[in-house]
Write a protein that holds these residues in place. Structure first.
Motif, short mmCIF file in Angstrom:
data_model
loop_
_atom_site.label_atom_id
_atom_site.label_comp_id
_atom_site.label_asym_id
_atom_site.label_seq_id
_atom_site.Cartn_x
_atom_site.Cartn_y
_atom_site.Cartn_z
N ALA A 38 7.77 6.67 9.50
CA ALA A 38 6.98 6.31 8.34
C ALA A 38 7.72 6.60 7.07
O ALA A 38 7.56 6.12 5.98
N VAL A 39 8.34 7.84 7.02
CA VAL A 39 8.60 8.47 5.97
C VAL A 39 10.14 7.58 5.73
O VAL A 39 10.51 7.23 4.53
N GLU A 40 11.01 7.29 6.73
CA GLU A 40 12.05 6.64 6.50
C GLU A 40 11.73 5.09 5.91
O GLU A 40 12.54 4.59 5.09
N ALA A 41 10.81 4.69 6.40
CA ALA A 41 10.28 3.27 5.85
C ALA A 41 10.16 3.10 4.48
O ALA A 41 10.37 2.29 3.83
N GLY A 42 9.49 4.46 3.92
CA GLY A 42 9.17 4.35 2.38
C GLY A 42 10.69 4.53 1.68
O GLY A 42 10.82 3.89 0.56
N LEU A 43 11.58 5.35 2.22
CA LEU A 43 12.91 5.53 1.53
C LEU A 43 13.70 4.35 1.71
O LEU A 43 14.52 4.17 0.79
N LYS A 44 13.38 3.58 2.72
CA LYS A 44 13.93 2.03 2.92
C LYS A 44 13.47 0.90 1.96
O LYS A 44 13.83 -0.28 1.94
N ASP A 45 12.31 1.25 1.30
CA ASP A 45 11.58 0.22 0.52
C ASP A 45 12.33 -0.55 -0.31
O ASP A 45 13.03 -0.04 -1.17
N PRO A 46 12.40 -1.97 -0.28
CA PRO A 46 13.39 -2.37 -1.10
C PRO A 46 12.89 -2.45 -2.57
O PRO A 46 13.74 -2.80 -3.41
N ARG A 47 11.72 -2.11 -2.89
CA ARG A 47 11.06 -1.94 -4.16
C ARG A 47 11.68 -0.84 -4.93
O ARG A 47 11.25 -0.64 -5.91
N THR A 48 12.17 0.04 -4.17
CA THR A 48 12.62 1.42 -4.82
C THR A 48 14.22 1.53 -4.81
O THR A 48 14.64 1.45 -3.89
#
Length: 309
Positions: A38-48
């Motif tokens: 879940a942390v990795e998904a946030g870090l990979k967020d295309p909006r970021t």
């Protein structure tokens, strides 16, 4: 705090960030509930853009603050995560100030004259909320995380209401149907941000989603009218990521049927607990529906808002 102690995050920081978030979990809810994926998904967020939209603060070599920002709307709405270890509020404030400045820059780049920033925090957070209120933040919504035990002997597949059929999401056409139902069912909900199909897939973490745990309910006369999206990739509990029924199909028992259908499938997979989040002011009666189906409060979350111009 020296500038060298504050830097952007990278994907390689995911283990340390996960550890920090689980330390916060232990304090706020009594046990760790954050998964690394879940942390990795946030870090990979295309909006970021991690180089400008993420912050790590270290004191004596230890990670004590994590911040992440993303563009919620393509307009003025910006979302942030902000986690602080107790005793490190000064570092937390430094990160918060940087996030506010960046949020305004993102909103202005979108053509907006201000940033409306939302932050979700446990109702009894490790963050000193006086720092938030002192900078003009206020609570605008309350949410509950609900949970329910699962038992494969008791949670059996339910009988569908008359005129209702359910199917698993098996094709690309089904996925697009779920997207359309999601957009329509949540259109009037607090803080809903409409999404085109591809950005919506990124929002729900579709790359790691088991689509056999996504179901579509159809009714005689209306056709496809409801959906439930569940996940089985969280260690602490199975999770219902979304459930929605179109306005014109409400009152036919679709919501309760979809819940019990999901409970049965998750119990059969060996899960012993399922959870979901709900807005306590939800106008559709969702909290009552969940209560009738055995769900109780696990923790409380507040949505904080700041308007920055």
């Amino acid at each position: 705090m020296s500038p060298a102690d504050l830097r952007p995050a990278t994907l390689a920081d995911a283990p340390a960030i996960t550890e920090l978030l689980n330390e916060v979990d232990r304090i706020e809810i009594g046990r760790p509930e954050t998964d690394r994926h879940a942390v990795e998904a946030g870090l990979k967020d295309p909006r970021t853009d991690l180089s400008r939209d993420s912050w790590l603060a270290f004191e004596d070599g230890r990670l004590v603050v994590y911040g992440l920002l993303w563009d919620e709307s393509g307009g003025e709405r910006v979302g942030i995560d902000h986690y602080v270890q107790p005793g490190h509020q000064r570092a937390g404030l430094d990160v918060l100030v940087a996030m506010e400045s960046r949020a305004l820059a993102r909103a202005r780049a979108n053509g907006a004259g201000r940033a409306v920033v939302h932050l979700h925090l446990n109702a009894r957070p490790t963050t000193d909320t006086a720092l938030l209120t002192g900078r003009g933040w206020r609570v605008v919504r309350h949410h509950h995380v609900l949970h329910r035990p699962l038992d494969p002997a008791a949670d059996l597949p339910p009988e569908a209401p008359a005129g209702v059929r359910v199917r698993a999401c098996a094709t690309e056409a089904d996925r697009r149907t779920v997207h359309e139902l999601y957009q329509r069912a949540f259109a009037r909900h607090f803080d809903f941000q409409p999404r085109e199909y591809r950005p919506w897939l990124a929002d729900i973490g579709a790359a790691g989603l088991d689509w056999s745990l996504v179901w579509i309910a159809a009714t005689d006369g209306l056709g496809d009218a409801g959906f439930l999206l569940a996940r089985d990739d969280r260690e602490a509990m199975a999770w219902i990521r979304g459930i929605g029924v179109l306005h014109e199909a409400r009152g036919r028992g679709l919501g309760g049927f979809l819940l019990r259908h999901a409970f049965a499938h998750l119990a059969a997979r060996g899960r012993d607990t399922v959870g979901l989040g709900v807005d306590t002011a939800n106008a559709t009666g969702a909290p009552r529906l969940y209560g009738r189906n055995g769900m109780t409060v696990h923790s409380a979350v507040d949505t904080w808002e700041a308007v920055i111009a």
